[in-house]
Design a protein around this motif. Structure first.
Motif, short mmCIF file in Angstrom:
data_model
loop_
_atom_site.label_atom_id
_atom_site.label_comp_id
_atom_site.label_asym_id
_atom_site.label_seq_id
_atom_site.Cartn_x
_atom_site.Cartn_y
_atom_site.Cartn_z
N LYS A 23 11.99 -32.14 -20.16
CA LYS A 23 12.07 -30.77 -20.69
C LYS A 23 11.58 -30.72 -22.13
O LYS A 23 10.92 -29.75 -22.54
CB LYS A 23 13.51 -30.26 -20.61
CG LYS A 23 13.99 -29.97 -19.19
CD LYS A 23 15.41 -29.43 -19.18
CE LYS A 23 15.88 -29.12 -17.77
NZ LYS A 23 17.28 -28.62 -17.74
N GLU A 24 11.88 -31.77 -22.88
CA GLU A 24 11.46 -31.82 -24.28
C GLU A 24 9.94 -31.83 -24.40
O GLU A 24 9.35 -31.14 -25.25
CB GLU A 24 12.05 -33.06 -24.97
CG GLU A 24 13.56 -33.03 -25.15
CD GLU A 24 14.33 -33.33 -23.88
OE1 GLU A 24 15.55 -33.06 -23.86
OE2 GLU A 24 13.73 -33.84 -22.91
N ARG A 42 7.51 -29.09 -25.96
CA ARG A 42 6.66 -29.53 -27.07
C ARG A 42 5.20 -29.17 -26.86
O ARG A 42 4.51 -28.72 -27.78
CB ARG A 42 6.81 -31.05 -27.25
CG ARG A 42 5.85 -31.68 -28.25
CD ARG A 42 6.18 -33.15 -28.41
NE ARG A 42 5.15 -33.89 -29.10
CZ ARG A 42 5.20 -35.19 -29.34
NH1 ARG A 42 6.24 -35.90 -28.95
NH2 ARG A 42 4.21 -35.81 -29.97
N TYR A 43 4.73 -29.36 -25.62
CA TYR A 43 3.31 -29.11 -25.32
C TYR A 43 3.09 -27.79 -24.61
O TYR A 43 1.96 -27.48 -24.22
CB TYR A 43 2.75 -30.27 -24.49
CG TYR A 43 2.60 -31.55 -25.29
CD1 TYR A 43 1.54 -31.72 -26.17
CD2 TYR A 43 3.54 -32.58 -25.17
CE1 TYR A 43 1.41 -32.89 -26.91
CE2 TYR A 43 3.41 -33.75 -25.91
CZ TYR A 43 2.34 -33.89 -26.77
OH TYR A 43 2.21 -35.06 -27.51
N GLN A 44 4.16 -27.02 -24.41
CA GLN A 44 4.08 -25.68 -23.80
C GLN A 44 3.39 -25.73 -22.43
O GLN A 44 2.49 -24.93 -22.14
CB GLN A 44 3.37 -24.71 -24.75
CG GLN A 44 4.11 -24.53 -26.07
CD GLN A 44 3.46 -23.51 -26.99
OE1 GLN A 44 2.25 -23.54 -27.18
NE2 GLN A 44 4.26 -22.63 -27.54
N ILE A 45 3.85 -26.64 -21.59
CA ILE A 45 3.30 -26.82 -20.25
C ILE A 45 3.99 -25.88 -19.27
O ILE A 45 5.22 -25.72 -19.31
CB ILE A 45 3.49 -28.28 -19.77
CG1 ILE A 45 2.98 -29.28 -20.83
CG2 ILE A 45 2.81 -28.50 -18.43
CD1 ILE A 45 1.54 -29.12 -21.18
N LYS A 46 3.23 -25.27 -18.41
CA LYS A 46 3.78 -24.45 -17.33
C LYS A 46 3.82 -25.31 -16.06
O LYS A 46 2.86 -25.99 -15.74
CB LYS A 46 2.93 -23.20 -17.10
CG LYS A 46 2.76 -22.33 -18.33
CD LYS A 46 4.09 -21.82 -18.87
CE LYS A 46 3.90 -20.92 -20.08
NZ LYS A 46 5.17 -20.46 -20.64
N ALA A 89 -3.32 -30.88 -23.14
CA ALA A 89 -2.61 -30.01 -24.08
C ALA A 89 -3.08 -30.26 -25.51
O ALA A 89 -3.21 -29.33 -26.31
CB ALA A 89 -1.11 -30.22 -23.95
N GLU A 90 -3.33 -31.51 -25.84
CA GLU A 90 -3.79 -31.82 -27.19
C GLU A 90 -5.20 -31.30 -27.43
O GLU A 90 -5.53 -30.83 -28.52
CB GLU A 90 -3.71 -33.33 -27.41
CG GLU A 90 -2.28 -33.84 -27.46
CD GLU A 90 -2.16 -35.26 -27.97
OE1 GLU A 90 -3.12 -36.03 -27.78
OE2 GLU A 90 -1.12 -35.58 -28.58
N LEU A 91 -6.05 -31.37 -26.41
CA LEU A 91 -7.41 -30.82 -26.54
C LEU A 91 -7.37 -29.30 -26.65
O LEU A 91 -8.16 -28.71 -27.41
CB LEU A 91 -8.26 -31.25 -25.34
CG LEU A 91 -8.58 -32.74 -25.23
CD1 LEU A 91 -9.32 -33.03 -23.93
CD2 LEU A 91 -9.41 -33.21 -26.43
N ALA A 92 -6.47 -28.67 -25.92
CA ALA A 92 -6.33 -27.21 -26.02
C ALA A 92 -5.89 -26.82 -27.42
O ALA A 92 -6.37 -25.82 -27.99
CB ALA A 92 -5.34 -26.72 -24.97
N LYS A 93 -5.00 -27.60 -27.99
CA LYS A 93 -4.52 -27.33 -29.34
C LYS A 93 -5.65 -27.43 -30.37
O LYS A 93 -5.66 -26.75 -31.39
CB LYS A 93 -3.40 -28.32 -29.71
CG LYS A 93 -2.63 -27.97 -30.96
CD LYS A 93 -1.54 -28.99 -31.25
CE LYS A 93 -0.48 -28.98 -30.19
NZ LYS A 93 0.65 -29.90 -30.51
N GLN A 94 -6.64 -28.30 -30.06
CA GLN A 94 -7.79 -28.46 -30.95
C GLN A 94 -8.81 -27.34 -30.79
O GLN A 94 -9.80 -27.29 -31.53
CB GLN A 94 -8.46 -29.81 -30.68
CG GLN A 94 -7.60 -31.02 -31.03
CD GLN A 94 -8.17 -32.33 -30.49
OE1 GLN A 94 -9.36 -32.41 -30.16
NE2 GLN A 94 -7.34 -33.34 -30.41
N GLY A 95 -8.61 -26.46 -29.80
CA GLY A 95 -9.50 -25.33 -29.63
C GLY A 95 -10.58 -25.52 -28.59
O GLY A 95 -11.47 -24.67 -28.45
N MET A 96 -10.53 -26.60 -27.83
CA MET A 96 -11.54 -26.84 -26.80
C MET A 96 -11.39 -25.84 -25.67
O MET A 96 -10.28 -25.44 -25.32
CB MET A 96 -11.40 -28.28 -26.26
CG MET A 96 -12.52 -28.69 -25.33
SD MET A 96 -12.37 -30.43 -24.78
CE MET A 96 -12.79 -31.29 -26.30
#
Length: 286
Positions: free
Chosen positions: A17-18, A22-26, A131-138
Motif C-alpha cells: 500500500k505504501e 508513493r508512486y500513485q499506482i492504480k 512511474a519514475e519515467l512518468a514523473k520525469q515527463g515522458m
C-alpha cells in the motif's frame, strides 16, 4: 503540452500500500474464487484467507483473469479527465488478463498495455520504473516501449518450502512432492520468457537454503541494477524475512530494499513459506 500519464497494473504486481501511494499506482484486482464465492484480490480477500480456506477444505482457490468489460470500465475511469494510461499485466503466458486488457485498450486513444512477462514484484519492478519515467515527463507510448524492453532484464524467482500447493495445483506430482518434502528439497521457481519453471533444487532447512539462494542469485553483482530489490514473501516468519533482508544488504549495496507480501496469485500457487528476491539486471537475461 503532453498528457498526464497514469501508471496502472493488475493486482499481481504485489506492491505494498505504501508503494502504491508513493508512486500513485492504480490497481485492478483479479478474481479469486473460494468455494462458490468470487472475491477481489487484495480488496476483500487476502492470502491468509486462502490459507485458512485450504486448511478447512483441503481445496485451493481459483484465480480468474480480468475480462474485457472490466478492463474497459477501468480504462474509462482513468482516462475520463484526458489522461493517458500505461497498464501492466501478469505474463500473457500465465493468464488471459493481458490479451483481455489489450483488446479493451483498442477502444481508447492513449491506453498502452504492457505484458510484464512476469508475476508478483517482477511485474512490480516494471510498474515502478514506469512511474519514475512518468514523473520525469515522458509520454505514455515511450514509457510503454521503454519498460516493455526492460521486462527481459527482470530476475524473478522464489524458494518454495513445501510442495503441497504446487502438487494440488497440478504443477508437480504428489509423489514428487512427497519425495521432495521427505528429502527437504526446496525448489527454486524461476520466471523465464514469461513462463514459470523449476530451477535449482536446494536441500536443507528453509532458513539455510534461503542464505544459499541469496548468495547465488546476487553473485553477478556487476550486472545487477542496485537501485532497488524486492524481498517478497508469502506468510514467512518475520525473523526469516529479516535474515534475508540482512543477507541482501550485506551482499550488494542496493539503494532501496522493499519487503512486500505476495498476493493471492502467488499464494494460491505456492502456499505459505515461499520467498523470493527480485531485481533487475543491466542486460537481458539469457
Amino acid at each position: 503540452m503532453s498528457k498526464h500519464v497514469i501508471i496502472s497494473s493488475d493486482s499481481t504486481c504485489d506492491l505494498s500500500k505504501e508503494l502504491i501511494e508513493r508512486y500513485q499506482i492504480k490497481v485492478l484486482p483479479l478474481g479469486v474464487t473460494l468455494g462458490d464465492e468470487i472475491y477481489r484480490d487484495g480488496v476483500d480477500v487476502t492470502p491468509d484467507d486462502i490459507y485458512a480456506y485450504h486448511a478447512k477444505t483441503g481445496q485451493l482457490p481459483k484465480t480468474s483473469a480480468i475480462n474485457v468489460a472490466e478492463n474497459m470500465d477501468f480504462f474509462e475511469e482513468l482516462t475520463k479527465d484526458g489522461s493517458a494510461v500505461v497498464h501492466f499485466t501478469i505474463s500473457a503466458s500465465m493468464s488471459a488478463t493481458y490479451n483481455n486488457a489489450r483488446m479493451a485498450a483498442e477502444e481508447f486513444e492513449d491506453v498502452y498495455v504492457v505484458d510484464s512477462k512476469n508475476l508478483s514484484t517482477g511485474n512490480g519492478l516494471l510498474v515502478i520504473a514506469a512511474a519514475e519515467l512518468a514523473k520525469q515527463g515522458m509520454e505514455a507510448g515511450e514509457i510503454a516501449e521503454k519498460v516493455a524492453a526492460l521486462a527481459d532484464c527482470v530476475d524473478a524467482s522464489f524458494i518454495v518450502d513445501n510442495l503441497e500447493y504446487l502438487a494440488k495445483g497440478g504443477r508437480c506430482s504428489s509423489v514428487a512432492a512427497f519425495g521432495a518434502n521427505l528429502l527437504q528439497l526446496k525448489p527454486c521457481i524461476t520466471v523465464k520468457g514469461g513462463a514459470m519453471g523449476v530451477g535449482k533444487k536446494y536441500r536443507g532447512k528453509f532458513g539455510k537454503v534461503l542464505m544459499e539462494y541469496v548468495a547465488e542469485r546476487l553473485a553477478d553483482g556487476d550486472d545487477i541494477d542496485t537501485d532497488r530489490v524486492f524481498v517478497t514473501h508469502a506468510g514467512c516468519a518475520p525473523e526469516v524475512v529479516d535474515s534475508v533482508v540482512e543477507a541482501v544488504k550485506n551482499t550488494l549495496p542496493f539503494k532501496e530494499v522493499f519487503v512486500t507480501r505476495a498476493g493471492c496469485t502467488i499464494s494460491s500457487h505456492c502456499g505459505a513459506n515461499t520467498l523470493g528476491v527480485l531485481f533487475v539486471h543491466k542486460t537481458p537475461l539469457q
